[in-house]
Design an enzyme around this catalytic site. Sequence first.
Site, PDB file in Angstrom:
ATOM      1  N   ASP A   1       0.812  -1.224   0.000  1.00  9.43           N
ATOM      2  CA  ASP A   1       0.000   0.000   0.000  1.00  9.43           C
ATOM      3  C   ASP A   1       0.843   1.272   0.000  1.00  9.43           C
ATOM      4  OD1 ASP A   1       1.000  -0.137   2.549  1.00  9.43           O
ATOM      5  OD2 ASP A   1      -0.875   0.351   3.560  1.00  9.43           O
ATOM      6  N   GLU A   2       2.070   1.198  -0.500  1.00  8.72           N
ATOM      7  CA  GLU A   2       2.916   2.387  -0.572  1.00  8.72           C
ATOM      8  C   GLU A   2       3.677   2.400  -1.885  1.00  8.72           C
ATOM      9  OE1 GLU A   2       4.355   3.594   3.852  1.00  8.72           O
ATOM     10  OE2 GLU A   2       5.311   1.829   3.002  1.00  8.72           O
TER      11      GLU A   2
END
Length: 283
Positions: free
Chosen positions: A76-77
Amino acid sequence: PVIVGGSAEGRGVVATASYEARRFGVHSAMPSAQAARRCPDAIWAPARFARYRELSDAVMDILRSFTPRVQQVSIDEAYIDVTPVRAGDPAPADVAHAIQERVSALGLSCSLGVATSKTVARIASDHRKPHGITVVRPGDEALFLSPMPVSALSGIGHATASRLRSAGIRTLGQLSALDERTSLDLLGSWGPDVVRRAAGIDDRPVGEGRSVKSVSHEHTFSTDIRERSEVEATLRDLIYRVAARLRRTGLAGRTLTVKVRYADFTTRTASETLPSPTDLEAE
């Protein structure tokens, strides 16, 4: 409060928790039983890793629709480079708002940092959570970072932060003011680089990823086991899984480590370094 993770009756572990649950002291990697005691009224949900990967891929596709220069660093980055190169290219802040709008259409929240470097953008992305956008304009990097605690800088963990605080260095502004000799004494060979990043100086390009340092597999039993044969059978299975992953990715390893965790969560490890790298189960 919502907690995602394994059963509190068994050996479950918290995968993540909503901000409402975190206020009770619940955090990722905490034993589910402990989380249930801290937040007894929480709603529990099982982890759905296939769904997370599906949504992660959808978000990364959105990023790549704005630029091919995307560096994903976790599920998620990601870093993206949207530096305007031609007249008429959209301003980076406008790109951030457009990304957030499209991610919201997936039913997800995202926070973004817009800055001239990875270091500043990463810290800025945490500045207004959830669902915030923080823009640090060129020339304002040191001013933005200066009041932040040293722990805000990636790479500074609990032990390093404690060492810096013992030396009277609590903020990134104080850290950025260190001379080279002091930074080497306090942080070793990477000290000067840390000082530069604390001042917002970071010329690493997007796409410069870290090489894989380790490959591992773990297994958590739902109830305690006591037989050596059960331990050895599980160990053999984990060895086969690790070796298969090494071969799939074209890697080999020299240092082998086995970790055992007991009922009271104490952990023992043992390691051995081989003469040459291997990806073979027998070795």
